[in-house]
Design a protein around this motif. Sequence first.
Motif, PDB file in Angstrom:
ATOM      1  N   VAL A 106      41.333  32.136  31.480  1.00  0.00           N
ATOM      2  CA  VAL A 106      42.174  32.516  30.503  1.00  0.00           C
ATOM      3  C   VAL A 106      41.606  33.554  29.711  1.00  0.00           C
ATOM      4  CG1 VAL A 106      40.889  30.870  28.706  1.00  0.00           C
ATOM      5  CG2 VAL A 106      43.272  31.180  28.469  1.00  0.00           C
ATOM      6  N   ILE A 107      42.702  34.429  29.306  1.00  0.00           N
ATOM      7  CA  ILE A 107      42.303  35.610  28.131  1.00  0.00           C
ATOM      8  C   ILE A 107      42.922  35.559  26.981  1.00  0.00           C
ATOM      9  CG2 ILE A 107      42.695  38.050  28.267  1.00  0.00           C
ATOM     10  CD1 ILE A 107      43.550  38.065  31.289  1.00  0.00           C
ATOM     11  N   LEU A 108      42.182  35.556  25.964  1.00  0.00           N
ATOM     12  CA  LEU A 108      42.634  35.416  24.528  1.00  0.00           C
ATOM     13  C   LEU A 108      42.823  36.984  23.962  1.00  0.00           C
ATOM     14  CD1 LEU A 108      40.198  32.703  23.356  1.00  0.00           C
ATOM     15  CD2 LEU A 108      42.345  32.450  24.644  1.00  0.00           C
ATOM     16  N   ALA A 109      43.742  37.422  23.607  1.00  0.00           N
ATOM     17  CA  ALA A 109      44.178  38.787  23.130  1.00  0.00           C
ATOM     18  C   ALA A 109      44.607  38.592  21.636  1.00  0.00           C
ATOM     19  CB  ALA A 109      45.291  39.336  24.025  1.00  0.00           C
ATOM     20  N   SER A 110      44.819  39.948  21.207  1.00  0.00           N
ATOM     21  CA  SER A 110      45.206  40.062  20.010  1.00  0.00           C
ATOM     22  C   SER A 110      46.745  39.862  19.719  1.00  0.00           C
ATOM     23  CB  SER A 110      44.797  41.534  19.411  1.00  0.00           C
ATOM     24  OG  SER A 110      45.593  42.011  18.415  1.00  0.00           O
ATOM     25  N   PRO A 111      47.087  39.477  18.455  1.00  0.00           N
ATOM     26  CA  PRO A 111      48.559  39.457  18.149  1.00  0.00           C
ATOM     27  C   PRO A 111      49.504  40.740  18.448  1.00  0.00           C
ATOM     28  CG  PRO A 111      47.248  38.321  16.464  1.00  0.00           C
ATOM     29  CD  PRO A 111      46.255  39.050  17.347  1.00  0.00           C
ATOM     30  N   ARG A 112      48.511  41.713  18.240  1.00  0.00           N
ATOM     31  CA  ARG A 112      49.309  43.185  18.316  1.00  0.00           C
ATOM     32  C   ARG A 112      49.270  43.566  19.803  1.00  0.00           C
ATOM     33  NH1 ARG A 112      47.450  42.040  13.773  1.00  0.00           N
ATOM     34  NH2 ARG A 112      45.070  42.652  14.178  1.00  0.00           N
ATOM     35  N   LEU A 113      48.822  43.099  20.761  1.00  0.00           N
ATOM     36  CA  LEU A 113      48.612  43.392  22.040  1.00  0.00           C
ATOM     37  C   LEU A 113      49.894  43.877  22.719  1.00  0.00           C
ATOM     38  CD1 LEU A 113      46.709  43.239  24.624  1.00  0.00           C
ATOM     39  CD2 LEU A 113      48.267  41.211  25.559  1.00  0.00           C
ATOM     40  N   PRO A 114      49.947  45.065  23.210  1.00  0.00           N
ATOM     41  CA  PRO A 114      51.404  45.555  23.510  1.00  0.00           C
ATOM     42  C   PRO A 114      51.844  45.022  24.921  1.00  0.00           C
ATOM     43  CG  PRO A 114      49.698  47.397  23.386  1.00  0.00           C
ATOM     44  CD  PRO A 114      49.245  46.023  23.139  1.00  0.00           C
ATOM     45  N   GLU A 115      53.192  44.636  24.947  1.00  0.00           N
ATOM     46  CA  GLU A 115      53.926  44.084  26.127  1.00  0.00           C
ATOM     47  C   GLU A 115      53.420  44.590  27.312  1.00  0.00           C
ATOM     48  OE1 GLU A 115      58.075  41.877  27.328  1.00  0.00           O
ATOM     49  OE2 GLU A 115      57.948  43.251  25.543  1.00  0.00           O
ATOM     50  N   ALA A 116      53.413  45.917  27.449  1.00  0.00           N
ATOM     51  CA  ALA A 116      52.884  46.541  28.842  1.00  0.00           C
ATOM     52  C   ALA A 116      51.524  46.074  29.241  1.00  0.00           C
ATOM     53  CB  ALA A 116      53.061  47.999  28.826  1.00  0.00           C
ATOM     54  N   GLN A 117      50.612  45.820  28.261  1.00  0.00           N
ATOM     55  CA  GLN A 117      49.129  45.368  28.528  1.00  0.00           C
ATOM     56  C   GLN A 117      49.417  44.100  28.903  1.00  0.00           C
ATOM     57  OE1 GLN A 117      45.700  46.933  27.715  1.00  0.00           O
ATOM     58  NE2 GLN A 117      46.925  48.441  28.707  1.00  0.00           N
ATOM     59  N   TYR A 118      50.286  43.016  28.134  1.00  0.00           N
ATOM     60  CA  TYR A 118      50.306  41.785  28.450  1.00  0.00           C
ATOM     61  C   TYR A 118      50.938  41.411  29.663  1.00  0.00           C
ATOM     62  CZ  TYR A 118      52.070  36.949  28.569  1.00  0.00           C
ATOM     63  OH  TYR A 118      52.502  35.599  29.058  1.00  0.00           O
ATOM     64  N   ASP A 119      51.814  42.385  30.250  1.00  0.00           N
ATOM     65  CA  ASP A 119      52.253  42.066  31.489  1.00  0.00           C
ATOM     66  C   ASP A 119      51.270  42.308  32.713  1.00  0.00           C
ATOM     67  OD1 ASP A 119      54.842  41.750  30.681  1.00  0.00           O
ATOM     68  OD2 ASP A 119      55.526  43.629  30.926  1.00  0.00           O
ATOM     69  N   LEU A 120      50.148  43.293  32.440  1.00  0.00           N
ATOM     70  CA  LEU A 120      49.248  43.391  33.308  1.00  0.00           C
ATOM     71  C   LEU A 120      48.336  42.283  33.408  1.00  0.00           C
ATOM     72  CD1 LEU A 120      48.656  47.259  32.722  1.00  0.00           C
ATOM     73  CD2 LEU A 120      49.563  46.237  34.971  1.00  0.00           C
ATOM     74  N   LEU A 121      47.926  41.918  32.086  1.00  0.00           N
ATOM     75  CA  LEU A 121      46.802  40.703  32.074  1.00  0.00           C
ATOM     76  C   LEU A 121      47.381  39.340  32.617  1.00  0.00           C
ATOM     77  CD1 LEU A 121      45.593  41.952  28.334  1.00  0.00           C
ATOM     78  CD2 LEU A 121      44.044  42.050  30.464  1.00  0.00           C
ATOM     79  N   SER A 122      48.628  39.191  32.304  1.00  0.00           N
ATOM     80  CA  SER A 122      49.114  37.844  32.719  1.00  0.00           C
ATOM     81  C   SER A 122      49.213  37.536  34.098  1.00  0.00           C
ATOM     82  CB  SER A 122      50.484  37.722  32.071  1.00  0.00           C
ATOM     83  OG  SER A 122      51.321  38.715  32.531  1.00  0.00           O
ATOM     84  N   HIS A 123      48.700  38.810  35.059  1.00  0.00           N
ATOM     85  CA  HIS A 123      48.877  38.804  36.353  1.00  0.00           C
ATOM     86  C   HIS A 123      47.396  38.289  36.808  1.00  0.00           C
ATOM     87  CE1 HIS A 123      52.532  41.026  36.678  1.00  0.00           C
ATOM     88  NE2 HIS A 123      52.715  40.585  37.674  1.00  0.00           N
ATOM     89  N   ALA A 125      45.351  36.215  34.692  1.00  0.00           N
ATOM     90  CA  ALA A 125      45.090  34.789  34.073  1.00  0.00           C
ATOM     91  C   ALA A 125      45.927  34.421  32.923  1.00  0.00           C
ATOM     92  CB  ALA A 125      43.645  34.590  33.579  1.00  0.00           C
ATOM     93  N   PRO A 126      46.150  33.367  32.615  1.00  0.00           N
ATOM     94  CA  PRO A 126      47.236  32.884  31.473  1.00  0.00           C
ATOM     95  C   PRO A 126      46.533  33.587  30.389  1.00  0.00           C
ATOM     96  CG  PRO A 126      46.637  30.674  32.649  1.00  0.00           C
ATOM     97  CD  PRO A 126      45.724  31.957  33.374  1.00  0.00           C
ATOM     98  N   THR A 127      47.316  34.598  29.704  1.00  0.00           N
ATOM     99  CA  THR A 127      47.084  35.343  28.318  1.00  0.00           C
ATOM    100  C   THR A 127      47.410  34.847  27.274  1.00  0.00           C
ATOM    101  OG1 THR A 127      46.711  37.280  29.985  1.00  0.00           O
ATOM    102  CG2 THR A 127      47.092  37.735  27.692  1.00  0.00           C
ATOM    103  N   VAL A 128      46.753  34.358  26.249  1.00  0.00           N
ATOM    104  CA  VAL A 128      47.063  34.028  24.817  1.00  0.00           C
ATOM    105  C   VAL A 128      47.176  35.078  23.764  1.00  0.00           C
ATOM    106  CG1 VAL A 128      46.409  32.080  23.055  1.00  0.00           C
ATOM    107  CG2 VAL A 128      46.211  31.756  25.517  1.00  0.00           C
ATOM    108  N   VAL A 129      48.367  35.360  23.385  1.00  0.00           N
ATOM    109  CA  VAL A 129      48.794  36.394  22.410  1.00  0.00           C
ATOM    110  C   VAL A 129      49.093  35.438  21.293  1.00  0.00           C
ATOM    111  CG1 VAL A 129      49.912  38.459  21.609  1.00  0.00           C
ATOM    112  CG2 VAL A 129      49.204  37.972  23.972  1.00  0.00           C
ATOM    113  N   PRO A 130      48.525  35.140  20.130  1.00  0.00           N
ATOM    114  CA  PRO A 130      48.966  34.079  18.873  1.00  0.00           C
ATOM    115  C   PRO A 130      50.440  35.030  18.193  1.00  0.00           C
ATOM    116  CG  PRO A 130      46.858  34.492  18.793  1.00  0.00           C
ATOM    117  CD  PRO A 130      47.198  35.462  19.683  1.00  0.00           C
ATOM    118  N   ASP A 131      51.341  34.157  18.025  1.00  0.00           N
ATOM    119  CA  ASP A 131      52.571  34.820  17.425  1.00  0.00           C
ATOM    120  C   ASP A 131      52.518  34.641  15.945  1.00  0.00           C
ATOM    121  OD1 ASP A 131      55.151  35.454  16.894  1.00  0.00           O
ATOM    122  OD2 ASP A 131      56.251  33.647  17.468  1.00  0.00           O
ATOM    123  N   VAL A 132      51.553  35.514  15.380  1.00  0.00           N
ATOM    124  CA  VAL A 132      51.065  35.470  14.040  1.00  0.00           C
ATOM    125  C   VAL A 132      51.363  36.787  13.256  1.00  0.00           C
ATOM    126  CG1 VAL A 132      49.208  35.261  12.643  1.00  0.00           C
ATOM    127  CG2 VAL A 132      49.514  33.760  14.327  1.00  0.00           C
TER     128      VAL A 132
END
Length: 305
Positions: A106-123, A125-132
Amino acid sequence: MTSLRHLCMATAGIAALSATLPANAKSLETAFGTVEIDDDPTRVVTLYTNALDTALTAGVAPLGAVATRGGDGVARYLSEQAGDIEIVGTPRETNIEAVAALKPDVILASPRLPEAQYDLLSHIAPTVVPDVEPYHMDSWENEARVYGKALGRSDVIDDAIAEVNAKAETLSEHQNDSPSASLIRWMPQGALVMAPQIFSNTLLSKSGFAVDDGGTVKEGRPHSDPLSLENLSRIDNDWLFLSTLNAEGDEAYEAAKQSPAFERLDVVQRDHVVTVDGQLWTSATGPMAAKAILDDIASAMDAAQ
């Protein structure tokens, strides 16, 4: 750091590392939708100070983390607990390939993680970006609860948050009134006044202080533009908490103390300037950071009595 374009070209290779759905999975609602995570992940990578802080609070030792602002490793207050952790980027840029090499569950990321970065990271492992939403009184608590749930350690994190709030309430009860206070980060180009809504200032508020930025911080910003020494009078409050991030900031503050404009401030005359660790007070967030900041506040109040 690898460029985003290069990383996009490498996505196909990274995708081969994508985690399959674990047998004992739980669903977690995040900023980018529902994520399925192992009930008890053991290979954890954190890309945000609160994520690292929360994981360590929960008794989980992450494999990787990003460096703290103003440094090349994790924040000083976490260095002992984090041990020989792999650094996989900075707060501004993650080394995606370094994250992939750690093969996280699992990857624990910042609520301000850009979507482009999320798309790469989620390939990877499951990437957790709090909706805060950032810069609210309870933002850090809500983030920590999401990370705690992702790690399967919600009870531990809930207890840690309750302990922080109890300590802040005790400090508030010992205040005779609501003294005004400002927090600044001293930089070579001048002092930055930190917004009342940032993590450490919310703890000052909970501890009974009236946090005042002197109207210097624009709405939605974490801090002001650099202030001249003459404009410091706008935050000449009952207390001034003053931080630096590195040696350059320390040197700039030492030079400022020789200035008549600084010496004329009432808060300086009353000896109510409290120097604090900038990595902790202006770059950190999380349960362990909260406890350390409240300890600093308690020490300042004890010294003033």
